[in-house]
Design a protein around this motif. Structure first.
Motif, mmCIF file in Angstrom:
data_model
loop_
_atom_site.group_PDB
_atom_site.id
_atom_site.type_symbol
_atom_site.label_atom_id
_atom_site.label_comp_id
_atom_site.label_asym_id
_atom_site.label_seq_id
_atom_site.Cartn_x
_atom_site.Cartn_y
_atom_site.Cartn_z
ATOM 1 N N ALA A 87 -7.941 24.127 23.618
ATOM 2 C CA ALA A 87 -7.549 24.243 22.527
ATOM 3 C C ALA A 87 -7.132 26.271 22.833
ATOM 4 C CB ALA A 87 -8.899 24.696 21.643
ATOM 5 N N THR A 88 -8.080 27.296 23.231
ATOM 6 C CA THR A 88 -7.682 28.451 22.781
ATOM 7 C C THR A 88 -7.490 29.077 25.038
ATOM 8 O OG1 THR A 88 -10.158 28.672 24.576
ATOM 9 C CG2 THR A 88 -10.060 28.338 22.584
ATOM 10 N N ALA A 89 -6.594 28.227 25.608
ATOM 11 C CA ALA A 89 -5.824 28.252 25.964
ATOM 12 C C ALA A 89 -5.301 27.381 27.268
ATOM 13 C CB ALA A 89 -7.422 29.176 27.912
ATOM 14 N N GLY A 90 -5.522 25.797 27.076
ATOM 15 C CA GLY A 90 -4.513 24.601 27.878
ATOM 16 C C GLY A 90 -3.370 24.845 26.808
ATOM 17 N N PHE A 91 -3.209 24.568 25.518
ATOM 18 C CA PHE A 91 -2.645 24.004 24.976
ATOM 19 C C PHE A 91 -1.465 25.469 24.561
ATOM 20 C CE2 PHE A 91 -4.567 20.648 23.435
ATOM 21 C CZ PHE A 91 -3.361 19.713 23.838
ATOM 22 N N PRO A 92 -2.823 27.296 23.830
ATOM 23 C CA PRO A 92 -1.639 28.507 23.543
ATOM 24 C C PRO A 92 -0.287 28.551 24.990
ATOM 25 C CG PRO A 92 -3.817 28.686 23.509
ATOM 26 C CD PRO A 92 -3.545 27.704 23.903
ATOM 27 N N LEU A 93 -1.075 28.498 26.025
ATOM 28 C CA LEU A 93 -0.611 28.784 27.648
ATOM 29 C C LEU A 93 0.552 27.262 27.597
ATOM 30 C CD1 LEU A 93 0.011 31.165 28.733
ATOM 31 C CD2 LEU A 93 -0.884 29.672 30.893
ATOM 32 N N LEU A 94 0.676 26.657 27.592
ATOM 33 C CA LEU A 94 1.076 25.575 27.571
ATOM 34 C C LEU A 94 2.813 25.569 26.352
ATOM 35 C CD1 LEU A 94 1.926 22.650 29.077
ATOM 36 C CD2 LEU A 94 1.246 21.591 26.732
ATOM 37 N N PHE A 95 2.214 25.897 25.076
ATOM 38 C CA PHE A 95 3.495 26.411 24.060
ATOM 39 C C PHE A 95 4.274 27.407 24.904
ATOM 40 C CE2 PHE A 95 0.406 24.901 20.599
ATOM 41 C CZ PHE A 95 0.912 22.951 21.389
ATOM 42 N N LEU A 96 3.566 28.212 25.472
ATOM 43 C CA LEU A 96 4.860 29.955 26.106
ATOM 44 C C LEU A 96 5.474 29.335 26.852
ATOM 45 C CD1 LEU A 96 4.898 33.146 25.996
ATOM 46 C CD2 LEU A 96 2.755 32.941 27.697
ATOM 47 N N ASP A 97 4.833 28.270 27.732
ATOM 48 C CA ASP A 97 5.882 27.576 28.701
ATOM 49 C C ASP A 97 6.812 27.745 28.983
ATOM 50 O OD1 ASP A 97 4.242 29.433 31.495
ATOM 51 O OD2 ASP A 97 3.496 27.115 31.728
ATOM 52 N N TYR A 98 6.209 26.286 27.381
ATOM 53 C CA TYR A 98 8.254 25.391 27.054
ATOM 54 C C TYR A 98 8.358 26.493 26.320
ATOM 55 C CZ TYR A 98 5.220 20.418 27.311
ATOM 56 O OH TYR A 98 4.892 19.908 28.197
ATOM 57 N N THR A 99 8.365 27.350 25.767
ATOM 58 C CA THR A 99 9.268 28.096 24.603
ATOM 59 C C THR A 99 10.146 29.324 25.551
ATOM 60 O OG1 THR A 99 7.674 28.334 23.324
ATOM 61 C CG2 THR A 99 9.434 29.515 22.877
ATOM 62 N N ILE A 100 9.281 29.920 26.228
ATOM 63 C CA ILE A 100 10.264 30.393 27.672
ATOM 64 C C ILE A 100 11.217 29.785 28.445
ATOM 65 C CG2 ILE A 100 10.137 31.532 29.552
ATOM 66 C CD1 ILE A 100 7.419 32.757 28.523
ATOM 67 N N GLY A 151 0.995 30.763 14.884
ATOM 68 C CA GLY A 151 1.157 31.519 13.781
ATOM 69 C C GLY A 151 0.312 33.125 14.202
ATOM 70 N N ALA A 152 -0.990 33.907 13.751
ATOM 71 C CA ALA A 152 -2.038 35.007 14.151
ATOM 72 C C ALA A 152 -2.790 33.684 15.261
ATOM 73 C CB ALA A 152 -2.140 35.124 13.430
ATOM 74 N N GLY A 153 -3.528 33.334 14.870
ATOM 75 C CA GLY A 153 -4.357 32.288 15.721
ATOM 76 C C GLY A 153 -3.427 31.982 17.521
ATOM 77 N N TRP A 154 -2.262 31.545 17.183
ATOM 78 C CA TRP A 154 -1.768 31.330 18.484
ATOM 79 C C TRP A 154 -1.668 32.954 19.694
ATOM 80 C CZ3 TRP A 154 3.251 32.472 20.809
ATOM 81 C CH2 TRP A 154 2.808 31.838 21.949
ATOM 82 N N VAL A 155 -1.219 33.630 18.682
ATOM 83 C CA VAL A 155 -1.079 35.214 19.035
ATOM 84 C C VAL A 155 -2.240 35.626 19.765
ATOM 85 C CG1 VAL A 155 -0.512 37.724 18.186
ATOM 86 C CG2 VAL A 155 1.039 35.880 17.655
ATOM 87 N N PHE A 156 -3.900 35.459 18.530
ATOM 88 C CA PHE A 156 -4.685 36.050 18.761
ATOM 89 C C PHE A 156 -5.433 35.708 20.372
ATOM 90 C CE2 PHE A 156 -9.884 35.560 18.851
ATOM 91 C CZ PHE A 156 -10.089 37.095 18.669
ATOM 92 N N VAL A 157 -5.113 33.628 20.601
ATOM 93 C CA VAL A 157 -5.531 33.529 21.618
ATOM 94 C C VAL A 157 -4.896 33.342 22.702
ATOM 95 C CG1 VAL A 157 -5.887 31.322 22.814
ATOM 96 C CG2 VAL A 157 -6.588 31.359 20.048
ATOM 97 N N LEU A 158 -3.396 33.487 22.447
ATOM 98 C CA LEU A 158 -2.795 34.332 23.714
ATOM 99 C C LEU A 158 -3.217 35.418 24.836
ATOM 100 C CD1 LEU A 158 -0.564 32.994 25.953
ATOM 101 C CD2 LEU A 158 1.350 34.003 23.970
ATOM 102 N N THR A 159 -3.087 36.628 23.400
ATOM 103 C CA THR A 159 -3.679 38.109 23.885
ATOM 104 C C THR A 159 -4.626 38.291 24.182
ATOM 105 O OG1 THR A 159 -3.339 38.598 21.215
ATOM 106 C CG2 THR A 159 -0.728 38.564 22.387
ATOM 107 N N ILE A 160 -5.842 38.011 23.693
ATOM 108 C CA ILE A 160 -7.218 38.321 23.690
ATOM 109 C C ILE A 160 -7.810 37.238 25.123
ATOM 110 C CG2 ILE A 160 -9.288 39.278 22.753
ATOM 111 C CD1 ILE A 160 -6.856 41.001 22.345
ATOM 112 N N VAL A 161 -7.497 35.956 24.386
ATOM 113 C CA VAL A 161 -8.955 34.904 24.760
ATOM 114 C C VAL A 161 -8.419 34.537 26.131
ATOM 115 C CG1 VAL A 161 -9.956 33.193 24.430
ATOM 116 C CG2 VAL A 161 -9.778 34.203 22.038
ATOM 117 N N THR A 162 -7.206 33.944 25.881
ATOM 118 C CA THR A 162 -7.197 34.095 27.169
ATOM 119 C C THR A 162 -6.613 34.297 28.923
ATOM 120 O OG1 THR A 162 -5.555 32.269 26.001
ATOM 121 C CG2 THR A 162 -4.615 32.167 28.521
#
Length: 502
Positions: free
Chosen positions: A52-65, A427-438
């Motif tokens: 939830a905190t690394a897999g999906f956030p980075l997968l969404f980032l890869d897809y979007t780019i 939204g903000a949850g994805w941003v927090f995880v992607l910028t801090i947790v991951t």
């Protein structure tokens, strides 16, 4: 300007291909072992949190780019921010190296599918694998082993045949055939396995929670590391696949399907593998902890030993297991080799056939020369460790830093883009995880890996082997990435970026 970019024929074609990339050799033998070693049932909690905190956030980032900037990693990152092209080339080179050794393990699975029919390993599966099949020598021994050479050449012939077909006629068709086949075969194997005497012992060993281990940071790092390895994120595969999506593709919906399909298959693999290990434990009168072994040992030593004790069911389970291993690896291999092929097509304007011939031919030649030798297992072990623990992790860190730390405006554009076409909004949850947790979890994992490698080295391999085939790979990623970034492409980023910036 480059020709019209090829695209997937349907969204389901992309989803199957992405599942094919994510579901590979690691799911079938790596997840059950990592889970068992890190708390059994308790490991599922860090694993799901990591998902939830690394897999999906980075997968969404890869897809979007990939989908927004319409290119393989160097082109996509370069269009997003000119200085970020190096990030893309780092990921491409990591992917290229992974493909070169991944084909080797894939060829072993293919060979063992044949061996499983008559249990060719005989009474001593361990000696057979290391000494008769691999003919493992001491030190660096570049003597060619004919059986390895033949099967590895056959694997590359199959992979390049798929790649010549392109995205629609090659990769998409291959996944439409192989993914349903893999699911059916593996379900049959799991059903056979859970019916074996002693299966419950194995499942208890896998799923009984050892809650005290959740206090160990290494368990959490193992969970994060496995999620990245398993979902094919951080080394360019998903960026590349997403670049062939149509402009109105539902990115988050597709990502959720791929992620959960991948995780479901891992749980299924755990059921099958540990049912079989439980059978072996009961048959031998030993605890499961004494019959389980990780990685290559589980697939090519422990499993053949188990098959030999199964009587009439042995050949069926064996053929299903090794065919599943081979098919899962083949679909992942296609996604891995697509990354450098797509990268040179984008950068240098090569035709698809030229890119497959040159990149595929060079990769195949290096792979066959190195991994048909008596030192094949050493090369696989050392290169895999450095490529995954440093190459993949550092590539993921670079991508996050460039997008979220150094250029926050980019992240705002990416969120607007993905939310404009996707069913599940970020939204903000994805941003927090992607910028801090991951990034914190990845930097911690990288720091611990580097500390261990610099103080203890890796395994008991000699220093020269580690320097050349381990640290040498890391240097290759860095220098190769800088050189390829400096080379002039057939179309500059400045000419292209207008279509991609809001």
């Amino acid at each position: 300007m480059s020709a019209q970019r090829e695209s997937w024929s349907t969204r389901s074609g992309f989803i199957l291909a992405a599942i094919g990339s994510a579901v590979g050799l690691g799911n079938i033998w790596r997840f059950p072992y990592v889970s068992y070693e890190n708390g059994g049932g308790a490991f599922i909690i860090p694993y799901l949190i990591a998902l939830a905190t690394a897999g999906f956030p980075l997968l969404f980032l890869d897809y979007t780019i990939g989908q927004k900037y319409r290119g393989a990693p160097p082109t996509a990152y370069g269009r997003m921010k000119k200085s970020a092209e190096f990030v893309g080339w780092w990921q491409v080179l990591v992917c290229s190296v992974i493909g070169i050794y991944y084909a080797s393990v894939l060829s072993w699975a293919g060979q063992y599918t044949i061996y499983a029919f008559n249990q060719a390993w005989g009474g001593d599966a361990e000696s057979f694998f290391y000494h008769q099949y691999l003919q493992r020598g001491s030190g660096l021994d570049f003597t060619i082993v004919p059986s390895l050479f033949i099967m590895l050449s056959a694997v590359w012939a199959i992979v390049l045949f798929i790649m010549y077909g392109g995205i629609r006629k090659g990769v998409e068709i291959a996944n439409k055939i192989f993914i349903p086949l893999l699911v059916v075969m593996f379900l049959v194997m799991v059903i056979q396995a859970v019916r074996l005497p002693g299966a419950a012992e194995g499942l208890n060993a896998l799923f009984t929670p050892n809650w005290s281990m959740m206090k160990d940071p290494k368990v959490w790092l193992a969970a994060y590391g496995h999620v990245f390895f398993s979902m094919s994120i951080g080394f360019g595969a998903m960026v590349t696949y997403a670049s062939y999506l149509k402009r109105n593709a539902n990115l988050t919906g597709s990502g959720l399907v791929v992620g959960f399909a991948n995780s479901s298959f891992e749980i299924l693999a755990g059921l099958g593998i540990f049912s079989v290990l439980g059978f072996m434990a009961v048959a031998s009168g030993k605890p499961v902890s004494e019959v389980v072994s990780g990685g290559i040992g589980l697939a090519f030593v422990a499993f053949p030993k188990i098959i030999s004790t199964m009587g009439d069911a042995g050949p069926i389970i064996g053929v299903l297991f090794f065919t599943s291993l081979f098919v899962a690896g083949l679909t992942s291999m296609a996604s891995i080799i697509q990354v450098p092929i797509s990268a040179v097509e984008d950068k240098f304007g090569w035709s698809h056939k030229k890119a497959v011939t040159v990149i595929g031919g060079i990769s195949a030649a290096i792979s066959i020369l190195l991994f048909s030798t008596k030192t094949a297992l050493t090369f696989v072990d050392v290169i895999d460790h450095f490529a995954n623990n440093i190459g993949v992790v550092f590539g993921a860190i670079l991508s996050i830093i460039w997008v979220t730390w150094l250029n926050r405006g980019l992240l705002d554009r990416l969120i607007r883009h993905i939310n404009s076409i996707s069913s599940f909004k970020l939204g903000a949850g994805w941003v927090f995880v992607l910028t801090i947790v991951t990034p914190i979890s990845l930097i911690a994992a990288l720091f611990l890996s580097l500390k261990s490698l610099l103080t203890k080295g890796y395994g008991d391999y000699d220093l020269m082997t580690q320097v050349i085939f381990g640290w040498g790979m890391v240097v290759f990623f860095a220098i190769g990435g800088m050189i390829l970034t400096k080379l002039k492409g057939h179309v500059s980023h400045d000419e292209l970026k207008g279509d991609y910036h809001e």
